[in-house]
Design a protein around this motif. Sequence first.
Motif, PDB file in Angstrom:
ATOM      1  N   VAL A  96       0.818  -1.273   0.102  1.00 41.87           N
ATOM      2  CA  VAL A  96       0.069   0.162  -0.005  1.00 41.87           C
ATOM      3  C   VAL A  96       0.929   1.237   0.136  1.00 41.87           C
ATOM      4  CG1 VAL A  96      -2.034   1.207   1.369  1.00 41.87           C
ATOM      5  CG2 VAL A  96      -1.910  -1.184   1.072  1.00 41.87           C
ATOM      6  N   ARG A  97       1.983   1.263   0.848  1.00 42.52           N
ATOM      7  CA  ARG A  97       2.814   2.272   0.968  1.00 42.52           C
ATOM      8  C   ARG A  97       3.547   2.542  -0.494  1.00 42.52           C
ATOM      9  NH1 ARG A  97       4.355   0.296   5.805  1.00 42.52           N
ATOM     10  NH2 ARG A  97       6.175  -0.380   5.042  1.00 42.52           N
ATOM     11  N   LEU A  98       3.911   1.715  -1.101  1.00 41.66           N
ATOM     12  CA  LEU A  98       4.684   1.507  -2.443  1.00 41.66           C
ATOM     13  C   LEU A  98       3.764   2.257  -3.532  1.00 41.66           C
ATOM     14  CD1 LEU A  98       7.194   0.925  -4.097  1.00 41.66           C
ATOM     15  CD2 LEU A  98       6.089  -1.521  -4.417  1.00 41.66           C
ATOM     16  N   TYR A  99       2.546   1.658  -3.493  1.00 41.08           N
ATOM     17  CA  TYR A  99       1.246   2.118  -4.550  1.00 41.08           C
ATOM     18  C   TYR A  99       1.036   3.905  -4.237  1.00 41.08           C
ATOM     19  CZ  TYR A  99      -3.171   2.052  -6.758  1.00 41.08           C
ATOM     20  OH  TYR A  99      -4.014   2.494  -7.637  1.00 41.08           O
ATOM     21  N   LYS A 100       1.105   4.002  -2.919  1.00 43.96           N
ATOM     22  CA  LYS A 100       0.691   5.437  -2.617  1.00 43.96           C
ATOM     23  C   LYS A 100       2.086   6.360  -3.085  1.00 43.96           C
ATOM     24  CE  LYS A 100      -3.045   4.940   0.717  1.00 43.96           C
ATOM     25  NZ  LYS A 100      -3.389   5.116   2.143  1.00 43.96           N
ATOM     26  N   TRP A 101       3.117   5.713  -2.768  1.00 43.42           N
ATOM     27  CA  TRP A 101       4.385   6.646  -3.149  1.00 43.42           C
ATOM     28  C   TRP A 101       4.328   6.832  -4.686  1.00 43.42           C
ATOM     29  CZ3 TRP A 101       8.327   4.878  -6.341  1.00 43.42           C
ATOM     30  CH2 TRP A 101       9.032   5.800  -6.625  1.00 43.42           C
ATOM     31  N   TYR A 102       4.167   5.473  -5.434  1.00 46.43           N
ATOM     32  CA  TYR A 102       4.232   6.057  -6.911  1.00 46.43           C
ATOM     33  C   TYR A 102       3.231   6.660  -7.462  1.00 46.43           C
ATOM     34  CZ  TYR A 102       3.416   4.840 -11.650  1.00 46.43           C
ATOM     35  OH  TYR A 102       3.113   5.087 -13.104  1.00 46.43           O
ATOM     36  N   THR A 103       1.803   6.631  -6.972  1.00 46.50           N
ATOM     37  CA  THR A 103       0.893   7.580  -7.496  1.00 46.50           C
ATOM     38  C   THR A 103       1.183   8.821  -7.068  1.00 46.50           C
ATOM     39  OG1 THR A 103      -0.424   7.114  -5.493  1.00 46.50           O
ATOM     40  CG2 THR A 103      -0.918   5.633  -7.510  1.00 46.50           C
ATOM     41  N   THR A 104       1.549   9.179  -5.870  1.00 45.77           N
ATOM     42  CA  THR A 104       1.879  10.843  -5.636  1.00 45.77           C
ATOM     43  C   THR A 104       3.171  11.272  -6.160  1.00 45.77           C
ATOM     44  OG1 THR A 104       2.676  10.126  -3.653  1.00 45.77           O
ATOM     45  CG2 THR A 104       0.467  10.737  -3.545  1.00 45.77           C
ATOM     46  N   GLU A 105       4.184  10.464  -6.297  1.00 43.87           N
ATOM     47  CA  GLU A 105       5.454  10.895  -6.639  1.00 43.87           C
ATOM     48  C   GLU A 105       5.320  11.100  -8.304  1.00 43.87           C
ATOM     49  OE1 GLU A 105       9.539  11.738  -7.045  1.00 43.87           O
ATOM     50  OE2 GLU A 105       8.354  11.469  -5.203  1.00 43.87           O
ATOM     51  N   HIS A 106       4.770  10.114  -9.026  1.00 48.74           N
ATOM     52  CA  HIS A 106       4.736  10.597 -10.480  1.00 48.74           C
ATOM     53  C   HIS A 106       3.320  11.172 -10.889  1.00 48.74           C
ATOM     54  CE1 HIS A 106       8.371   8.123 -11.094  1.00 48.74           C
ATOM     55  NE2 HIS A 106       8.058   7.253 -10.080  1.00 48.74           N
ATOM     56  N   GLN A 107       2.384  11.504 -10.045  1.00 49.17           N
ATOM     57  CA  GLN A 107       1.302  11.849 -10.389  1.00 49.17           C
ATOM     58  C   GLN A 107       0.452  11.137 -11.279  1.00 49.17           C
ATOM     59  OE1 GLN A 107      -0.593  14.728  -8.732  1.00 49.17           O
ATOM     60  NE2 GLN A 107       1.093  14.090  -7.451  1.00 49.17           N
ATOM     61  N   ASP A 108       0.339   9.876 -11.314  1.00 47.49           N
ATOM     62  CA  ASP A 108      -0.482   8.617 -12.082  1.00 47.49           C
ATOM     63  C   ASP A 108      -1.505   9.132 -11.971  1.00 47.49           C
ATOM     64  OD1 ASP A 108      -1.504   6.935 -13.843  1.00 47.49           O
ATOM     65  OD2 ASP A 108       0.215   5.882 -13.431  1.00 47.49           O
ATOM     66  N   TYR A 109      -2.363  10.016 -12.718  1.00 47.44           N
ATOM     67  CA  TYR A 109      -3.683  10.532 -12.479  1.00 47.44           C
ATOM     68  C   TYR A 109      -4.738   9.418 -12.702  1.00 47.44           C
ATOM     69  CZ  TYR A 109      -4.318  11.248 -17.535  1.00 47.44           C
ATOM     70  OH  TYR A 109      -4.522  10.850 -18.890  1.00 47.44           O
ATOM     71  N   LEU A 110      -4.244   8.610 -13.704  1.00 45.52           N
ATOM     72  CA  LEU A 110      -5.262   7.261 -14.166  1.00 45.52           C
ATOM     73  C   LEU A 110      -5.456   6.285 -12.745  1.00 45.52           C
ATOM     74  CD1 LEU A 110      -3.620   6.167 -17.645  1.00 45.52           C
ATOM     75  CD2 LEU A 110      -5.671   7.447 -17.115  1.00 45.52           C
ATOM     76  N   LEU A 111      -4.455   6.120 -12.129  1.00 42.18           N
ATOM     77  CA  LEU A 111      -4.337   5.494 -10.665  1.00 42.18           C
ATOM     78  C   LEU A 111      -5.103   6.157  -9.680  1.00 42.18           C
ATOM     79  CD1 LEU A 111      -1.049   3.554 -10.742  1.00 42.18           C
ATOM     80  CD2 LEU A 111      -3.403   2.555 -10.904  1.00 42.18           C
ATOM     81  N   LEU A 112      -4.678   7.502  -9.691  1.00 43.85           N
ATOM     82  CA  LEU A 112      -5.597   8.367  -8.694  1.00 43.85           C
ATOM     83  C   LEU A 112      -6.955   8.668  -8.760  1.00 43.85           C
ATOM     84  CD1 LEU A 112      -2.459  10.944  -8.271  1.00 43.85           C
ATOM     85  CD2 LEU A 112      -3.270   9.497  -6.620  1.00 43.85           C
ATOM     86  N   GLU A 113      -7.236   8.837 -10.266  1.00 41.12           N
ATOM     87  CA  GLU A 113      -8.796   9.171 -10.508  1.00 41.12           C
ATOM     88  C   GLU A 113      -9.600   8.101 -10.799  1.00 41.12           C
ATOM     89  OE1 GLU A 113      -8.446  12.277 -13.501  1.00 41.12           O
ATOM     90  OE2 GLU A 113      -7.415  13.824 -12.211  1.00 41.12           O
ATOM     91  N   GLN A 114      -8.826   6.922 -11.363  1.00 46.67           N
ATOM     92  CA  GLN A 114      -9.442   5.784 -11.853  1.00 46.67           C
ATOM     93  C   GLN A 114     -10.578   5.972 -12.710  1.00 46.67           C
ATOM     94  OE1 GLN A 114     -10.122   3.644  -8.071  1.00 46.67           O
ATOM     95  NE2 GLN A 114      -8.136   3.282  -8.047  1.00 46.67           N
ATOM     96  N   PRO A 115     -10.448   6.514 -13.805  1.00 49.94           N
ATOM     97  CA  PRO A 115     -11.728   6.540 -15.097  1.00 49.94           C
ATOM     98  C   PRO A 115     -11.949   5.318 -15.360  1.00 49.94           C
ATOM     99  CG  PRO A 115      -9.840   7.078 -15.893  1.00 49.94           C
ATOM    100  CD  PRO A 115      -9.277   6.808 -14.371  1.00 49.94           C
ATOM    101  N   ALA A 116     -13.200   5.237 -15.875  1.00 50.20           N
ATOM    102  CA  ALA A 116     -13.980   4.087 -15.991  1.00 50.20           C
ATOM    103  C   ALA A 116     -13.168   3.113 -16.985  1.00 50.20           C
ATOM    104  CB  ALA A 116     -15.314   4.298 -16.602  1.00 50.20           C
ATOM    105  N   PHE A 117     -12.649   3.649 -18.055  1.00 51.95           N
ATOM    106  CA  PHE A 117     -12.073   2.857 -19.288  1.00 51.95           C
ATOM    107  C   PHE A 117     -10.663   2.426 -18.499  1.00 51.95           C
ATOM    108  CE2 PHE A 117      -9.036   6.596 -19.663  1.00 51.95           C
ATOM    109  CZ  PHE A 117      -7.928   5.976 -20.121  1.00 51.95           C
ATOM    110  N   PHE A 118     -10.160   3.178 -17.563  1.00 49.21           N
ATOM    111  CA  PHE A 118      -8.849   2.569 -17.108  1.00 49.21           C
ATOM    112  C   PHE A 118      -9.065   1.525 -16.257  1.00 49.21           C
ATOM    113  CE2 PHE A 118      -5.532   2.800 -13.975  1.00 49.21           C
ATOM    114  CZ  PHE A 118      -4.558   2.389 -14.348  1.00 49.21           C
ATOM    115  N   MET A 119     -10.250   1.440 -15.386  1.00 48.20           N
ATOM    116  CA  MET A 119     -10.661   0.322 -14.451  1.00 48.20           C
ATOM    117  C   MET A 119     -11.101  -0.873 -15.407  1.00 48.20           C
ATOM    118  SD  MET A 119      -9.880   1.630 -11.631  1.00 48.20           S
ATOM    119  CE  MET A 119     -10.343   0.473 -10.645  1.00 48.20           C
ATOM    120  N   ALA A 120     -11.445  -0.752 -16.500  1.00 44.02           N
ATOM    121  CA  ALA A 120     -11.707  -1.793 -17.313  1.00 44.02           C
ATOM    122  C   ALA A 120     -10.543  -2.447 -17.828  1.00 44.02           C
ATOM    123  CB  ALA A 120     -12.665  -1.380 -18.571  1.00 44.02           C
ATOM    124  N   LEU A 121      -9.321  -1.755 -18.245  1.00 43.47           N
ATOM    125  CA  LEU A 121      -8.003  -2.095 -18.512  1.00 43.47           C
ATOM    126  C   LEU A 121      -7.305  -2.758 -17.518  1.00 43.47           C
ATOM    127  CD1 LEU A 121      -6.940   0.833 -20.944  1.00 43.47           C
ATOM    128  CD2 LEU A 121      -7.945  -1.560 -21.685  1.00 43.47           C
TER     129      LEU A 121
END
Length: 168
Positions: free
Chosen positions: A42-67
């Motif tokens: 969980v800490r690794l995931y949160k570090w990655y999403t905040t460090e790289h601002q991976d908006y797909l993982l942060l916002e989780q749009p529907a198309f991305f969740m399907a992928l």
Amino acid sequence: MGFLGKVVDAILLLTFLSMSLVPPLLDAQALVPESVIPDVLVRLYKWYTTEHQDYLLLEQPAFFMALMKLEIFFVWPLAMINLYGLLNSKPWFKSTCLIFGSAIATSTTAMVGDMLGSKKPMANKLAMMYSPFIALGFLAVLRGLLTPSTKASSTYGNGPGSALKKKA
């Protein structure tokens, strides 16, 4: 298979290994409750999403969740099957490699296309991080399409019809 073929197989081996580990350990966190995931992941995931601002993982749009579901339920098993097939020279490896490469290249292209079209900060950097998976997908497709070179003597004259002789 020549030197180039061995290099391609080594690259694909690393790809299959990483795609056997990353989806269940990190990508699945977009799909399952945080309470069932080990704290270190969980800490690794949160570090990655905040460090790289991976908006797909942060916002989780529907198309991305399907992928992500496609990756967990289809690509991840294919990666493990391909890892086994490559290491054990299975005859079906070319087919599963073709399927794996098509799935990775297609899904990653959709994600990179969204990144390049967005006005989000860090989207171009994210696209550069994701883009190599498009190339790896195409490499897997090529590996699935191309036949390793064989000697003419093993290709001709040893087939099922070679025992039959034409009578005149």
